[in-house]
Design a protein around this motif. Structure first.
Motif, PDB file in Angstrom:
ATOM      1  N   TYR A  61     -42.423 -32.036  42.732  1.00 19.70           N
ATOM      2  CA  TYR A  61     -41.361 -32.280  43.724  1.00 19.70           C
ATOM      3  C   TYR A  61     -41.717 -31.707  45.092  1.00 19.70           C
ATOM      4  N   SER A  62     -41.281 -32.394  46.154  1.00 17.38           N
ATOM      5  CA  SER A  62     -41.408 -31.866  47.518  1.00 17.38           C
ATOM      6  C   SER A  62     -40.362 -30.762  47.703  1.00 17.38           C
ATOM      7  N   GLU A  63     -40.503 -30.020  48.802  1.00 16.28           N
ATOM      8  CA  GLU A  63     -39.535 -28.949  49.104  1.00 16.28           C
ATOM      9  C   GLU A  63     -38.119 -29.527  49.173  1.00 16.28           C
ATOM     10  N   TYR A  64     -38.008 -30.697  49.815  1.00 13.41           N
ATOM     11  CA  TYR A  64     -36.705 -31.349  49.973  1.00 13.41           C
ATOM     12  C   TYR A  64     -36.100 -31.686  48.601  1.00 13.41           C
ATOM     13  N   GLN A  65     -36.951 -32.257  47.723  1.00 17.03           N
ATOM     14  CA  GLN A  65     -36.454 -32.626  46.387  1.00 17.03           C
ATOM     15  C   GLN A  65     -36.021 -31.387  45.600  1.00 17.03           C
ATOM     16  N   ARG A  66     -36.772 -30.297  45.781  1.00 22.31           N
ATOM     17  CA  ARG A  66     -36.419 -29.043  45.091  1.00 22.31           C
ATOM     18  C   ARG A  66     -35.060 -28.533  45.563  1.00 22.31           C
ATOM     19  N   GLU A  67     -34.881 -28.608  46.882  1.00 20.70           N
ATOM     20  CA  GLU A  67     -33.596 -28.133  47.434  1.00 20.70           C
ATOM     21  C   GLU A  67     -32.428 -28.949  46.865  1.00 20.70           C
ATOM     22  N   ARG A  68     -32.612 -30.283  46.780  1.00 16.09           N
ATOM     23  CA  ARG A  68     -31.550 -31.143  46.221  1.00 16.09           C
ATOM     24  C   ARG A  68     -31.294 -30.758  44.759  1.00 16.09           C
ATOM     25  N   THR A  69     -32.399 -30.413  44.035  1.00 18.36           N
ATOM     26  CA  THR A  69     -32.233 -30.061  42.613  1.00 18.36           C
ATOM     27  C   THR A  69     -31.417 -28.770  42.479  1.00 18.36           C
ATOM     28  N   VAL A  70     -31.733 -27.801  43.348  1.00 18.82           N
ATOM     29  CA  VAL A  70     -30.954 -26.543  43.318  1.00 18.82           C
ATOM     30  C   VAL A  70     -29.475 -26.863  43.571  1.00 18.82           C
ATOM     31  N   GLU A  71     -29.246 -27.742  44.544  1.00 23.04           N
ATOM     32  CA  GLU A  71     -27.871 -28.134  44.876  1.00 23.04           C
ATOM     33  C   GLU A  71     -27.191 -28.778  43.661  1.00 23.04           C
ATOM     34  N   ASP A  72     -27.935 -29.675  42.993  1.00 22.03           N
ATOM     35  CA  ASP A  72     -27.370 -30.363  41.820  1.00 22.03           C
ATOM     36  C   ASP A  72     -27.018 -29.361  40.722  1.00 22.03           C
ATOM     37  N   ILE A  73     -27.921 -28.396  40.506  1.00 21.23           N
ATOM     38  CA  ILE A  73     -27.657 -27.404  39.439  1.00 21.23           C
ATOM     39  C   ILE A  73     -26.442 -26.554  39.828  1.00 21.23           C
ATOM     40  N   ASP A  74     -26.372 -26.206  41.095  1.00 20.04           N
ATOM     41  CA  ASP A  74     -25.221 -25.423  41.553  1.00 20.04           C
ATOM     42  C   ASP A  74     -23.915 -26.210  41.331  1.00 20.04           C
ATOM     43  N   HIS A  75     -23.965 -27.527  41.596  1.00 19.28           N
ATOM     44  CA  HIS A  75     -22.776 -28.364  41.343  1.00 19.28           C
ATOM     45  C   HIS A  75     -22.420 -28.348  39.862  1.00 19.28           C
ATOM     46  N   ILE A  76     -23.465 -28.409  39.003  1.00 17.84           N
ATOM     47  CA  ILE A  76     -23.207 -28.417  37.554  1.00 17.84           C
ATOM     48  C   ILE A  76     -22.444 -27.147  37.165  1.00 17.84           C
ATOM     49  N   VAL A  77     -22.908 -26.004  37.678  1.00 16.92           N
ATOM     50  CA  VAL A  77     -22.235 -24.738  37.341  1.00 16.92           C
ATOM     51  C   VAL A  77     -20.811 -24.731  37.929  1.00 16.92           C
ATOM     52  N   GLY A  78     -20.675 -25.255  39.135  1.00  7.20           N
ATOM     53  CA  GLY A  78     -19.350 -25.321  39.770  1.00  7.20           C
ATOM     54  C   GLY A  78     -18.380 -26.169  38.949  1.00  7.20           C
ATOM     55  N   TYR A  79     -18.848 -27.314  38.478  1.00  4.09           N
ATOM     56  CA  TYR A  79     -17.976 -28.190  37.676  1.00  4.09           C
ATOM     57  C   TYR A  79     -17.667 -27.570  36.317  1.00  4.09           C
ATOM     58  N   LEU A  80     -18.665 -26.865  35.755  1.00  4.76           N
ATOM     59  CA  LEU A  80     -18.415 -26.181  34.480  1.00  4.76           C
ATOM     60  C   LEU A  80     -17.287 -25.151  34.673  1.00  4.76           C
ATOM     61  N   ALA A  81     -17.414 -24.354  35.743  1.00  5.51           N
ATOM     62  CA  ALA A  81     -16.383 -23.336  36.012  1.00  5.51           C
ATOM     63  C   ALA A  81     -15.014 -23.995  36.160  1.00  5.51           C
ATOM     64  N   THR A  82     -14.977 -25.129  36.879  1.00  9.93           N
ATOM     65  CA  THR A  82     -13.676 -25.780  37.103  1.00  9.93           C
ATOM     66  C   THR A  82     -13.105 -26.336  35.799  1.00  9.93           C
ATOM     67  N   ALA A  83     -14.001 -26.877  34.949  1.00  8.11           N
ATOM     68  CA  ALA A  83     -13.520 -27.383  33.652  1.00  8.11           C
ATOM     69  C   ALA A  83     -12.899 -26.238  32.847  1.00  8.11           C
ATOM     70  N   LEU A  84     -13.496 -25.030  32.969  1.00  7.01           N
ATOM     71  CA  LEU A  84     -12.933 -23.870  32.277  1.00  7.01           C
ATOM     72  C   LEU A  84     -11.600 -23.479  32.914  1.00  7.01           C
ATOM     73  N   TYR A  85     -11.525 -23.620  34.228  1.00 10.39           N
ATOM     74  CA  TYR A  85     -10.293 -23.248  34.945  1.00 10.39           C
ATOM     75  C   TYR A  85      -9.120 -24.091  34.449  1.00 10.39           C
ATOM     76  N   VAL A  86      -9.366 -25.416  34.347  1.00  8.27           N
ATOM     77  CA  VAL A  86      -8.251 -26.285  33.931  1.00  8.27           C
ATOM     78  C   VAL A  86      -8.249 -26.522  32.423  1.00  8.27           C
ATOM     79  N   ASP A  87      -9.226 -25.938  31.737  1.00 13.49           N
ATOM     80  CA  ASP A  87      -9.356 -26.061  30.279  1.00 13.49           C
ATOM     81  C   ASP A  87      -9.450 -27.522  29.842  1.00 13.49           C
ATOM     82  N   ASP A  88     -10.331 -28.275  30.502  1.00 13.73           N
ATOM     83  CA  ASP A  88     -10.489 -29.682  30.162  1.00 13.73           C
ATOM     84  C   ASP A  88     -11.970 -30.075  30.192  1.00 13.73           C
ATOM     85  N   PRO A  89     -12.599 -30.221  28.999  1.00  9.52           N
ATOM     86  CA  PRO A  89     -13.999 -30.651  28.984  1.00  9.52           C
ATOM     87  C   PRO A  89     -14.189 -31.988  29.689  1.00  9.52           C
ATOM     88  N   GLY A  90     -13.148 -32.814  29.704  1.00  8.69           N
ATOM     89  CA  GLY A  90     -13.240 -34.138  30.344  1.00  8.69           C
ATOM     90  C   GLY A  90     -13.612 -34.038  31.814  1.00  8.69           C
TER      91      GLY A  90
END
Ligand code: B12
Length: 362
Positions: free
Chosen positions: A276-305
């Motif tokens: 991956y290029s530096e740019y692609q790596r940065e996007r990947t970090v962003e994507d992983i951060d979003h995954i963790v953010g959405y996981l946290a929110t699913a826990l907040y509202v208690d909805d795996p959906g």
């Protein structure tokens, strides 16, 4: 309209809107006469207001949704999407200008419309504001990304009867919950709306706000008399007792470590990433951060959906850009590994993992 938006042709888009306004106004007049009844007697102002509402909700809003679908499918660029949205904003202004003469006081009351903190999708809120103006309300429109304390201060100052909160991005739900509770604590009713609040507004209800699917629904709720009893401000776990298990808090607290570890695990489990290029790596970090953010929110509202919908959406975005969605698996596995003592987290991640796994041979 769609062609004008895709080609970035502002003049043409505004001309389409003006034609639609004229046509919608005329059409309603004609069909009213055809029914030989109430509509025929409606005032010219009433027809203009109704035509404005149709153009806002039945022309501009669907075009914006289509824009999202086209961006997700990689059929248009981010720049085209930005340019088109600016044109849509100009179209909303054209509706407001054309219908202004039909909006004479007295008002039905005063309301405040605002996006929650962190929310940049201001156009949906703007559509709500303009429709409510057309329905006779005085509207304080605060626009994008308003911190809760400013919403509360403004509503105290203006003594608005209701706060209408808009959010499109689910990860902003914990902040939206705080805004709902704080406004209610200031003695004002809250109507929430926008895609963040989930199918049929299920998260708004969880947070004890009223919910409407769109501006028309909000107008119906506002007209309902009496308003529901106002609630006191309250800590989040009063509405969401599952927060007592601390899973949401722990994921938020360790977010940085979780992202770092997942990045390392993705690099190992998805060897294509090494090129991956530096740019692609940065996007990947962003994507992983979003995954963790959405996981946290699913826990907040208690909805795996909430999480599985996000994973399906992400997989679609990746596939449209020739990135195999299976690259998400090492990230999910990494999180599963780190969060194995969190039963709700494990359930959420396992449900998502199942969706990504290739079907086993029979
Ligand atoms: C334009 C746009 C942007 C613009 C917004 C500019 C602006 N001035 O609004 C910009 C570039 C800022 C943007 C940014 C991002 N965006 Co964007 N964006 C869009 C897009 C294409 C259109 C938004 C819009 O105008 N929708 C039209 C309105 C009419 O639809 P609506 O939201 O459903 O609103 C109606 C109802 O929900 C309701 N409603 C809405 N609010 C309220 C409030 C109340 C009180 C009531 C009663 C009703 C109500 O009434 C509205 C009218 O009928 C959408 C696609 C889409 N489907 O919406 C993506 C979309 C919302 N964005 C998306 C994403 C991912 C992002 C970013 C995260 C991208 C990034 N990587 O940075 C950021 C997030 C920024 C942030 N923190 O807010 C995704 C969200 C997906 C998801 N899983 O959550 C979408 C769905 C695109 C897609 N197809 O994937 N975006």
């Amino acid at each position: 309209m769609w062609q004008a938006l895709c080609e970035g042709d502002e003049t043409r888009a505004v001309a389409v809107v003006r034609r639609a306004l004229a046509a919608a106004g005329a059409e309603q007049g004609i069909s009213g006469r055809a029914c030989g009844g109430a509509s025929a007697e409606a005032s010219a102002h009433g027809r203009t207001r109704a035509a404005g509402e149709r153009v806002l909700l039945d022309l501009i809003a669907p075009s914006q949704e289509r824009l999202g679908t086209a961006w997700a499918a990689n059929d248009i660029t981010v720049a085209q999407e930005h340019a088109a949205t600016v044109i849509s904003e100009r179209c909303v202004a054209a509706v407001a200008d054309s219908t202004a003469p039909a909006l004479a006081a007295p008002f039905r009351g005063r309301v405040l419309v605002s996006c929650v903190g962190g929310e940049w999708h201001s156009l949906p809120a703007r559509l709500v504001s303009e429709v409510l103006r057309l329905r006779g309300w005085r509207v304080d429109h605060l626009g994008a990304q308003v911190p809760t304390e400013h919403v509360v201060a403004h509503v105290r100052r203006t003594r608005a009867q209701a706060v209408l909160l808009s959010s499109s991005i689910p990860t902003l739900l914990p902040g939206a919950h705080n805004a709902i509770s704080s406004c209610q604590g200031a003695g004002v009713r809250v109507i929430a709306g926008g895609a963040a609040f989930g199918p049929q507004g299920r998260y708004a209800r969880l947070m004890r706000a009223e919910w409407a699917e769109d501006a028309r629904g909000a107008a119906v709720l506002l007209a309902r008399d009496p308003a529901p009893p106002v609630r006191a401000a309250r800590p989040p776990d009063l509405d969401l007792p599952h927060l007592a298990d601390q899973e949401y808090t722990m994921v938020c607290r360790t977010r940085l470590q979780l992202v770092k570890q997942a990045l390392a695990d993705v690099e190992e489990g998805f060897p294509e990433m090494r090129g991956y290029s530096e740019y692609q790596r940065e996007r990947t970090v962003e994507d992983i951060d979003h995954i963790v953010g959405y996981l946290a929110t699913a826990l907040y509202v208690d909805d795996p959906g909430l999480f599985t919908r996000f994973i399906v959406w992400t997989a679609g975005i990746l596939a449209a850009r020739d990135v195999p969605p299976r690259c998400l698996l090492p990230a999910l596995d990494s999180l599963l590994n780190r969060l194995k003592d969190f039963p709700r987290g494990v359930a959420v991640l396992t449900a998502a993992r199942r969706l990504l796994e290739p079907p086993r041979p029979a």
